[in-house]
Design a protein around this motif. Structure first.
Motif, PDB file in Angstrom:
ATOM      1  N   GLU A   1       0.827  -1.210   0.000  1.00  0.00           N
ATOM      2  CA  GLU A   1       0.000   0.000   0.000  1.00  0.00           C
ATOM      3  C   GLU A   1       0.863   1.263   0.000  1.00  0.00           C
ATOM      4  N   ARG A   2       1.969   1.262   0.739  1.00  0.00           N
ATOM      5  CA  ARG A   2       2.861   2.425   0.779  1.00  0.00           C
ATOM      6  C   ARG A   2       3.492   2.658  -0.598  1.00  0.00           C
ATOM      7  N   SER A   3       3.980   1.590  -1.220  1.00  0.00           N
ATOM      8  CA  SER A   3       4.601   1.729  -2.541  1.00  0.00           C
ATOM      9  C   SER A   3       3.575   2.074  -3.613  1.00  0.00           C
ATOM     10  N   LYS A   4       2.407   1.497  -3.518  1.00  0.00           N
ATOM     11  CA  LYS A   4       1.327   1.815  -4.462  1.00  0.00           C
ATOM     12  C   LYS A   4       1.026   3.311  -4.407  1.00  0.00           C
ATOM     13  N   ALA A   5       0.895   3.855  -3.214  1.00  0.00           N
ATOM     14  CA  ALA A   5       0.623   5.286  -3.058  1.00  0.00           C
ATOM     15  C   ALA A   5       1.772   6.123  -3.627  1.00  0.00           C
ATOM     16  N   PHE A   6       3.016   5.717  -3.390  1.00  0.00           N
ATOM     17  CA  PHE A   6       4.173   6.458  -3.888  1.00  0.00           C
ATOM     18  C   PHE A   6       4.172   6.518  -5.417  1.00  0.00           C
ATOM     19  N   TYR A   7       4.012   5.381  -6.071  1.00  0.00           N
ATOM     20  CA  TYR A   7       4.098   5.346  -7.533  1.00  0.00           C
ATOM     21  C   TYR A   7       2.893   6.011  -8.201  1.00  0.00           C
ATOM     22  N   ILE A   8       1.732   5.987  -7.555  1.00  0.00           N
ATOM     23  CA  ILE A   8       0.543   6.614  -8.143  1.00  0.00           C
ATOM     24  C   ILE A   8       0.441   8.082  -7.749  1.00  0.00           C
ATOM     25  N   GLN A   9       0.501   8.367  -6.454  1.00  0.00           N
ATOM     26  CA  GLN A   9       0.263   9.736  -5.977  1.00  0.00           C
ATOM     27  C   GLN A   9       1.474  10.640  -6.106  1.00  0.00           C
ATOM     28  N   VAL A  10       2.676  10.119  -5.855  1.00  0.00           N
ATOM     29  CA  VAL A  10       3.872  10.959  -5.924  1.00  0.00           C
ATOM     30  C   VAL A  10       4.417  11.019  -7.350  1.00  0.00           C
ATOM     31  N   LEU A  11       4.601   9.856  -7.985  1.00  0.00           N
ATOM     32  CA  LEU A  11       5.164   9.843  -9.341  1.00  0.00           C
ATOM     33  C   LEU A  11       4.112  10.031 -10.429  1.00  0.00           C
ATOM     34  N   GLY A  12       2.842   9.846 -10.106  1.00  0.00           N
ATOM     35  CA  GLY A  12       1.775  10.112 -11.065  1.00  0.00           C
ATOM     36  C   GLY A  12       1.568   9.047 -12.118  1.00  0.00           C
TER      37      GLY A  12
ATOM     38  N   LYS B   1      -0.213  -7.830  -7.843  1.00  0.00           N
ATOM     39  CA  LYS B   1       0.530  -7.388  -9.015  1.00  0.00           C
ATOM     40  C   LYS B   1      -0.195  -6.165  -9.555  1.00  0.00           C
ATOM     41  N   LEU B   2       0.502  -5.034  -9.544  1.00  0.00           N
ATOM     42  CA  LEU B   2      -0.067  -3.777 -10.004  1.00  0.00           C
ATOM     43  C   LEU B   2       0.697  -3.320 -11.236  1.00  0.00           C
ATOM     44  N   ASP B   3      -0.009  -3.160 -12.354  1.00  0.00           N
ATOM     45  CA  ASP B   3       0.600  -2.669 -13.592  1.00  0.00           C
ATOM     46  C   ASP B   3       0.354  -1.173 -13.682  1.00  0.00           C
ATOM     47  N   LEU B   4       1.444  -0.414 -13.808  1.00  0.00           N
ATOM     48  CA  LEU B   4       1.392   1.043 -13.859  1.00  0.00           C
ATOM     49  C   LEU B   4       2.001   1.518 -15.167  1.00  0.00           C
TER      50      LEU B   4
ATOM     51  N   MET C   1      10.983  19.722  -7.616  1.00  0.00           N
ATOM     52  CA  MET C   1      10.113  20.478  -6.722  1.00  0.00           C
ATOM     53  C   MET C   1       8.878  19.653  -6.343  1.00  0.00           C
ATOM     54  N   ALA C   2       8.310  18.952  -7.311  1.00  0.00           N
ATOM     55  CA  ALA C   2       7.132  18.125  -7.041  1.00  0.00           C
ATOM     56  C   ALA C   2       7.472  17.009  -6.053  1.00  0.00           C
ATOM     57  N   LEU C   3       8.621  16.358  -6.247  1.00  0.00           N
ATOM     58  CA  LEU C   3       9.034  15.308  -5.315  1.00  0.00           C
ATOM     59  C   LEU C   3       9.242  15.870  -3.916  1.00  0.00           C
ATOM     60  N   GLU C   4       9.936  16.989  -3.833  1.00  0.00           N
ATOM     61  CA  GLU C   4      10.205  17.601  -2.527  1.00  0.00           C
ATOM     62  C   GLU C   4       8.917  18.046  -1.842  1.00  0.00           C
TER      63      GLU C   4
ATOM     64  N   ARG D   1      21.149  17.025 -17.588  1.00  0.00           N
ATOM     65  CA  ARG D   1      21.024  17.095 -16.133  1.00  0.00           C
ATOM     66  C   ARG D   1      20.261  15.884 -15.599  1.00  0.00           C
ATOM     67  N   PHE D   2      20.663  15.430 -14.398  1.00  0.00           N
ATOM     68  CA  PHE D   2      20.019  14.270 -13.782  1.00  0.00           C
ATOM     69  C   PHE D   2      20.141  14.356 -12.271  1.00  0.00           C
ATOM     70  N   THR D   3      19.317  13.579 -11.593  1.00  0.00           N
ATOM     71  CA  THR D   3      19.377  13.476 -10.141  1.00  0.00           C
ATOM     72  C   THR D   3      18.781  12.139  -9.713  1.00  0.00           C
ATOM     73  N   PHE D   4      19.033  11.787  -8.471  1.00  0.00           N
ATOM     74  CA  PHE D   4      18.537  10.533  -7.912  1.00  0.00           C
ATOM     75  C   PHE D   4      17.664  10.781  -6.690  1.00  0.00           C
ATOM     76  N   PHE D   5      16.732   9.858  -6.483  1.00  0.00           N
ATOM     77  CA  PHE D   5      15.909   9.797  -5.283  1.00  0.00           C
ATOM     78  C   PHE D   5      15.591   8.327  -5.058  1.00  0.00           C
ATOM     79  N   GLN D   6      14.835   8.009  -4.015  1.00  0.00           N
ATOM     80  CA  GLN D   6      14.550   6.608  -3.708  1.00  0.00           C
ATOM     81  C   GLN D   6      13.055   6.389  -3.536  1.00  0.00           C
ATOM     82  N   ASP D   7      12.619   5.167  -3.862  1.00  0.00           N
ATOM     83  CA  ASP D   7      11.238   4.797  -3.578  1.00  0.00           C
ATOM     84  C   ASP D   7      11.161   4.407  -2.097  1.00  0.00           C
TER      85      ASP D   7
END
Length: 128
Positions: free
Chosen positions: A17-28, A44-47, A90-93, A111-117
């Motif tokens: 549920e935490r990862s599902k929310a992250f990939y849908i709500q945070v990453l869109g 199994k969730l296909d995004l 900015m959206a991630l932050e 340009r590039f940057t990293f973050f974590q799930d």
């Protein structure tokens, strides 16, 4: 061989549920399908991403943790193309996600940057 692109990347998470929310709500990402597989007691969730590529998010009971640091053999990270890295950072932050400082690829000048799930999987934003 005539490979056309990457269809999907599969990710096993520790808290579905935490990862599902992250990939849908945070990453869109958009939900294509969500299935519970009773024989495996697993979701199994296909995004989908806008270009048609997908992420498969799996839940498995007692899956071992991923070795990430020091860097281990295997998939190093998953990179997403973005038009404006500043806007996406900015959206991630705004969602409380820690993002590394933006760097410039010494070979491409991009340009590039990293973050974590939520499980510490390294994810990259790469400005195209």
């Amino acid at each position: 061989m005539n490979l056309k692109g990457i269809h999907h990347a599969a990710i096993i998470c520790s808290d579905y549920e935490r990862s599902k929310a992250f990939y849908i709500q945070v990453l869109g990402l958009k939900v294509v399908a969500e299935n519970y597989r009773a024989e495996r007691d697993s979701f199994k969730l296909d995004l989908a991403l806008p270009d048609g590529s997908q992420i498969e998010l799996f839940s498995f009971l007692n899956a071992p943790k991923r070795v990430s640091r020091p860097e281990a053999q295997g998939l190093r990270h998953l990179a997403f193309c973005v038009d404006c890295i500043d806007t996406e950072v900015m959206a991630l932050e705004n969602h409380g996600v820690d993002v590394e400082a933006i760097r410039v690829d010494e070979y491409t000048g991009k340009r590039f940057t990293f973050f974590q799930d939520p499980d510490g999987l390294p994810l990259e934003l790469y400005e195209v």
